[in-house]
Structures are given as structure tokens and as C-alpha cells.
Design an enzyme around this catalytic site. Structure first.
Site, PDB file in Angstrom:
ATOM      1  N   VAL A 107      95.983 -46.656  13.168  1.00 52.40           N
ATOM      2  CA  VAL A 107      94.693 -47.229  12.745  1.00 52.40           C
ATOM      3  C   VAL A 107      93.548 -46.221  12.807  1.00 52.40           C
ATOM      4  CG1 VAL A 107      95.352 -49.609  13.338  1.00 52.40           C
ATOM      5  CG2 VAL A 107      94.110 -48.220  15.031  1.00 52.40           C
TER       6      VAL A 107
ATOM      7  N   ASN B 255      94.147 -56.164  16.633  1.00 54.63           N
ATOM      8  CA  ASN B 255      94.605 -56.265  18.027  1.00 54.63           C
ATOM      9  C   ASN B 255      94.967 -54.912  18.643  1.00 54.63           C
ATOM     10  OD1 ASN B 255      96.260 -57.615  20.373  1.00 54.63           O
ATOM     11  ND2 ASN B 255      97.751 -56.364  19.253  1.00 54.63           N
TER      12      ASN B 255
ATOM     13  N   SER C 114      87.508 -57.891  24.830  1.00 50.98           N
ATOM     14  CA  SER C 114      87.925 -57.981  26.246  1.00 50.98           C
ATOM     15  C   SER C 114      86.753 -58.478  27.076  1.00 50.98           C
ATOM     16  CB  SER C 114      88.340 -56.586  26.743  1.00 50.98           C
ATOM     17  OG  SER C 114      88.443 -56.577  28.151  1.00 50.98           O
TER      18      SER C 114
ATOM     19  N   TYR D  52      86.378 -47.796  27.244  1.00 50.07           N
ATOM     20  CA  TYR D  52      86.963 -49.081  26.809  1.00 50.07           C
ATOM     21  C   TYR D  52      85.880 -50.160  26.701  1.00 50.07           C
ATOM     22  CZ  TYR D  52      90.529 -52.846  26.921  1.00 50.07           C
ATOM     23  OH  TYR D  52      91.333 -53.929  26.640  1.00 50.07           O
ATOM     24  N   ALA D  53      84.985 -50.214  27.700  1.00 50.78           N
ATOM     25  CA  ALA D  53      83.918 -51.233  27.676  1.00 50.78           C
ATOM     26  C   ALA D  53      82.994 -51.009  26.487  1.00 50.78           C
ATOM     27  CB  ALA D  53      83.125 -51.194  28.981  1.00 50.78           C
ATOM     28  N   ALA D  54      82.686 -49.734  26.200  1.00 47.36           N
ATOM     29  CA  ALA D  54      81.810 -49.421  25.062  1.00 47.36           C
ATOM     30  C   ALA D  54      82.473 -49.844  23.753  1.00 47.36           C
ATOM     31  CB  ALA D  54      81.493 -47.930  25.036  1.00 47.36           C
TER      32      ALA D  54
ATOM     33  N   LYS E 234      84.894 -52.113  23.313  1.00 45.06           N
ATOM     34  CA  LYS E 234      85.073 -53.568  23.226  1.00 45.06           C
ATOM     35  C   LYS E 234      83.736 -54.287  23.019  1.00 45.06           C
ATOM     36  CE  LYS E 234      89.599 -53.800  23.618  1.00 45.06           C
ATOM     37  NZ  LYS E 234      90.413 -54.199  22.449  1.00 45.06           N
TER      38      LYS E 234
ATOM     39  N   ILE F 148      95.744 -60.076  31.281  1.00 47.86           N
ATOM     40  CA  ILE F 148      96.900 -60.723  30.659  1.00 47.86           C
ATOM     41  C   ILE F 148      98.194 -60.013  31.062  1.00 47.86           C
ATOM     42  CG2 ILE F 148      97.938 -61.424  28.447  1.00 47.86           C
ATOM     43  CD1 ILE F 148      95.154 -62.724  29.097  1.00 47.86           C
TER      44      ILE F 148
HETATM   45  P1  NDP Z   1     100.044 -53.081  24.228  1.00 53.12           P
HETATM   46  O1  NDP Z   1      99.902 -51.637  24.595  1.00 53.12           O
HETATM   47  O2  NDP Z   1     101.126 -53.880  24.864  1.00 53.12           O
HETATM   48  O3  NDP Z   1     100.161 -53.218  22.656  1.00 53.12           O
HETATM   49  C1  NDP Z   1      99.253 -52.563  21.814  1.00 53.12           C
HETATM   50  C2  NDP Z   1      99.979 -52.162  20.555  1.00 53.12           C
HETATM   51  O4  NDP Z   1      99.044 -51.435  19.736  1.00 53.12           O
HETATM   52  C3  NDP Z   1     101.157 -51.211  20.841  1.00 53.12           C
HETATM   53  O5  NDP Z   1     102.283 -51.568  20.064  1.00 53.12           O
HETATM   54  C4  NDP Z   1     100.604 -49.872  20.410  1.00 53.12           C
HETATM   55  O6  NDP Z   1     101.577 -48.947  19.945  1.00 53.12           O
HETATM   56  C5  NDP Z   1      99.694 -50.267  19.273  1.00 53.12           C
HETATM   57  N1  NDP Z   1      98.762 -49.191  18.966  1.00 53.12           N
HETATM   58  C6  NDP Z   1      98.105 -48.393  19.824  1.00 53.12           C
HETATM   59  N2  NDP Z   1      97.397 -47.464  19.164  1.00 53.12           N
HETATM   60  C7  NDP Z   1      97.618 -47.681  17.849  1.00 53.12           C
HETATM   61  C8  NDP Z   1      97.191 -47.041  16.665  1.00 53.12           C
HETATM   62  N3  NDP Z   1      96.389 -45.964  16.690  1.00 53.12           N
HETATM   63  N4  NDP Z   1      97.614 -47.521  15.475  1.00 53.12           N
HETATM   64  C9  NDP Z   1      98.439 -48.606  15.420  1.00 53.12           C
HETATM   65  N5  NDP Z   1      98.890 -49.239  16.505  1.00 53.12           N
HETATM   66  C10 NDP Z   1      98.489 -48.789  17.713  1.00 53.12           C
HETATM   67  O7  NDP Z   1      98.603 -53.733  24.537  1.00 53.12           O
HETATM   68  P2  NDP Z   1      98.228 -55.258  24.890  1.00 53.12           P
HETATM   69  O8  NDP Z   1      99.114 -56.186  24.176  1.00 53.12           O
HETATM   70  O9  NDP Z   1      98.051 -55.366  26.349  1.00 53.12           O
HETATM   71  O10 NDP Z   1      96.749 -55.326  24.256  1.00 53.12           O
HETATM   72  C11 NDP Z   1      96.504 -55.801  22.931  1.00 53.12           C
HETATM   73  C12 NDP Z   1      94.990 -55.892  22.737  1.00 53.12           C
HETATM   74  O11 NDP Z   1      94.441 -56.763  23.716  1.00 53.12           O
HETATM   75  C13 NDP Z   1      94.278 -54.555  22.894  1.00 53.12           C
HETATM   76  O12 NDP Z   1      93.226 -54.461  21.983  1.00 53.12           O
HETATM   77  C14 NDP Z   1      93.738 -54.637  24.327  1.00 53.12           C
HETATM   78  O13 NDP Z   1      92.624 -53.816  24.501  1.00 53.12           O
HETATM   79  C15 NDP Z   1      93.399 -56.109  24.410  1.00 53.12           C
HETATM   80  N6  NDP Z   1      93.312 -56.628  25.765  1.00 53.12           N
HETATM   81  C16 NDP Z   1      94.407 -56.619  26.596  1.00 53.12           C
HETATM   82  C17 NDP Z   1      94.306 -57.128  27.877  1.00 53.12           C
HETATM   83  C18 NDP Z   1      95.487 -57.159  28.810  1.00 53.12           C
HETATM   84  O14 NDP Z   1      95.305 -57.535  29.975  1.00 53.12           O
HETATM   85  N7  NDP Z   1      96.685 -56.806  28.376  1.00 53.12           N
HETATM   86  C19 NDP Z   1      93.032 -57.658  28.378  1.00 53.12           C
HETATM   87  C20 NDP Z   1      91.957 -57.613  27.431  1.00 53.12           C
HETATM   88  C21 NDP Z   1      92.104 -57.127  26.169  1.00 53.12           C
HETATM   89  P3  NDP Z   1     102.193 -47.854  20.968  1.00 53.12           P
HETATM   90  O15 NDP Z   1     102.757 -48.627  22.120  1.00 53.12           O
HETATM   91  O16 NDP Z   1     103.202 -47.130  20.153  1.00 53.12           O
HETATM   92  O17 NDP Z   1     101.028 -46.999  21.379  1.00 53.12           O
END
Ligand code: NDP
Length: 249
Positions: free
Chosen positions: A68, A91, A144, A157-159, A161, A190
Site C-alpha cells: 500500500v 485495514n 486505533s 503510530y498515534a500520529a 492513526k 485486540i
Molecule cells: P496484522 O499484522 O496481524 O495484519 C496486518 C496485515 O497488513 C498483515 O497481513 C500485513 O502483511 C499487512 N500489511 C502490512 N503492511 C502492508 C503494506 N505495506 N501493504 C499491504 N499490506 C500490508 O495486524 P492486525 O490485524 O493486528 O491489525 C490490523 C489493523 O488494525 C492495523 O491497521 C492496526 O494498526 C489496527 N489495530 C490493531 C490493534 C490490535 O490490537 N491488533 C489495535 C488497534 C488497531 P505482513 O504481515 O506481510 O506485513
């Protein structure tokens, strides 16, 4: 009593970061509700695993390898779409946590380019790929609680989000007349594969700080996401839905 069942038959969704964690669960829920989903993710291997896991949904599932942060990569994924878009879930996200004193420019750049500029890249590219005649167009951005309240060790991250919330509200104002709603979800802590590996006592200590006395599940976020994507949520626009068990109260 009204029983709300979400039906996404003939609706086409894109979930960035849909091959893992929260995005995987969101994808699964859309598929279960009859929707078509294009999973956009970074890792080819994770995409293959997701494809296998979702094999029973057949042609409902489309995958695209995408970074992305890279506009060419996003444009290529957009051109591979088999249908016009109804729902976009931004996401994909990363963390590079360090105290502000220790945080280097590379930590800042990586998180801003994925968690903030990534949403700009994807949404900008897809704007013309949405179903023009639909009055049910949805943008759902995963922010977040940290974007609302800040957090130690997460300047970057805070900036990002908080910036996501600003974009969400602006798109709510600009795109509302074009049949879109734009909303954000602010998850609390989560449970994902990574957090499940943490020591039990640590997890219990964290859960004790949440008024509902548990940590969030990926399903909690997916449920909120399906609601915001549904017909029933058509008058909800420009809002931030906290899904955090009340941790910030
Ligand atoms: P995960 O790391 O489990 O999943 C995120 C996915 O995004 C991974 O498959 C990752 O791929 C992919 N990704 C990362 N960078 C890129 C990129 N440049 N292009 C395309 N895909 C990408 O994260 P979560 O499920 O925990 O989090 C999902 C969202 O929720 C995020 O935005 C996170 O900030 C937000 N969030 C999560 C919380 C939590 O407690 N888990 C709390 C609050 C918000 P790869 O693994 O190959 O890098």
C-alpha cells in the site's frame, strides 16, 4: 423484535491487510454474509494461505499482492479487480514502537507511509473503481484508540492513526453527496496471533484494566465493520466507532 442479518450478496469489498489478523476475520465475515472480497496483502505466502483457507467460497474470493506504500503496486492491484467496488476497508497497518527519544526517522517514515499514506494511495486509486451507480458505497478505516488518546512509545503510530480519523471525517464531508459513507473504527487491544503468544499473566493484567474484563477478539472488530458496511448504517457518516470494551473510560 427486529433481527438484523447482514446480507452482502452482490456486494464487492476490498480488505487491505486481509490475509492476517483483524483483516482476515473481516474478510471471513463478509464472505459468510455472501459478499465478494478482494484480499489485498503484502505477502504472497500469506495470500496463498488465505486463498486455501477460503477455498470453499470459490469465486467470491479474489486476491492481489500489493504494497500500500507503493502507488504503482496499488494501481496494478486496482486494475486486476474483477468487479466494481462497493466497500473498501483500509485495514493494513504496522507498528514500529519506540519511546520518542529513541525513535528514528526510519521508524517514523515506515509507519506514516503504511498507516497514513497507504490509505491515501489506496482510496485515491480506487475512487474511480467504485460502483458509480451505487448509493451504498462504504469506506471504513481502521484507526486505533491510540489515535484518539496517544500512547507511550507510539509517536509515529498515534500520529498516523489520528491522521486516519482526520481523513475519515474529511471524506465523510466530501464524498457523502456521491453515495459514500466514510467511517473509522478505533479498536482497543485486540487478540491476534502475536498477542496470543504473550505470557498468560501479562494478558490477564491487561484484561483487568478493561471495564468488560476481557481483551478484544478480531471478531469484535469484524462485527463493527460489517455493521458500518451494511444498509442499516446508511446514516452513519464521518464517525469513529470505538471498539475497546471501554478501556479509555
Ligand atoms: P496484522 O499484522 O496481524 O495484519 C496486518 C496485515 O497488513 C498483515 O497481513 C500485513 O502483511 C499487512 N500489511 C502490512 N503492511 C502492508 C503494506 N505495506 N501493504 C499491504 N499490506 C500490508 O495486524 P492486525 O490485524 O493486528 O491489525 C490490523 C489493523 O488494525 C492495523 O491497521 C492496526 O494498526 C489496527 N489495530 C490493531 C490493534 C490490535 O490490537 N491488533 C489495535 C488497534 C488497531 P505482513 O504481515 O506481510 O506485513
Amino acid at each position: 423484535m427486529t433481527n438484523i442479518n447482514f446480507d452482502f450478496k452482490n456486494k464487492n469489498a476490498i480488505v487491505t491487510g486481509g490475509a492476517a489478523g483483524i483483516g482476515f476475520q473481516i474478510t471471513q465475515k463478509f464472505l459468510e454474509a455472501g459478499g465478494n472480497v478482494s484480499i489485498w496483502d503484502y505477502s504472497e505466502q500469506a495470500l496463498q494461505t488465505a486463498k486455501t483457507e477460503f477455498a470453499k467460497y470459490g469465486a467470491q474470493v479474489h486476491v492481489a499482492q500489493v504494497d500500500v506504500t507503493n502507488r504503482e503496486s496499488v494501481a496494478k492491484a486496482a486494475s486486476s479487480l474483477p468487479w466494481a467496488v462497493d466497500i473498501l476497508v483500509n485495514n493494513a497497518g504496522i507498528t514500529r514502537d519506540k519511546s520518542f527519544a529513541k525513535m528514528g526517522p526510519e521508524d517514523w517514515d515506515a509507519v506514516i507511509s503504511t498507516n497514513l499514506t497507504g490509505l491515501f494511495n489506496v482510496t485515491k486509486t480506487l475512487l474511480e473503481k467504485f460502483n458509480a451507480s451505487s448509493n451504498h458505497k462504504r469506506i471504513i478505516n481502521i484507526s486505533s484508540v491510540v489515535g484518539l488518546y496517544g500512547n507511550f512509545g507510539q509517536t509515529n503510530y498515534a500520529a498516523a492513526k489520528a491522521g486516519v480519523i482526520g481523513m475519515t471525517k474529511t471524506w465523510g464531508k466530501e464524498l457523502g453527496r456521491k453515495g459514500f459513507t466514510s467511517n473509522a473504527i478505533a479498536p482497543g487491544f485486540i487478540m491476534t496471533a502475536m498477542t496470543k503468544a504473550m505470557p498468560k499473566e501479562v494478558l490477564e493484567g491487561m484484561a483487568a484494566k478493561v471495564p468488560v474484563t476481557r481483551l478484544g477478539e478480531t471478531e469484535d472488530i469484524a462485527n463493527a465493520c460489517l455493521f458500518l458496511a451494511s444498509e442499516q448504517a446508511s446514516y452513519i457518516n464521518g464517525t469513529v466507532l470505538s471498539v475497546d470494551g471501554g478501556i479509555v473510560l
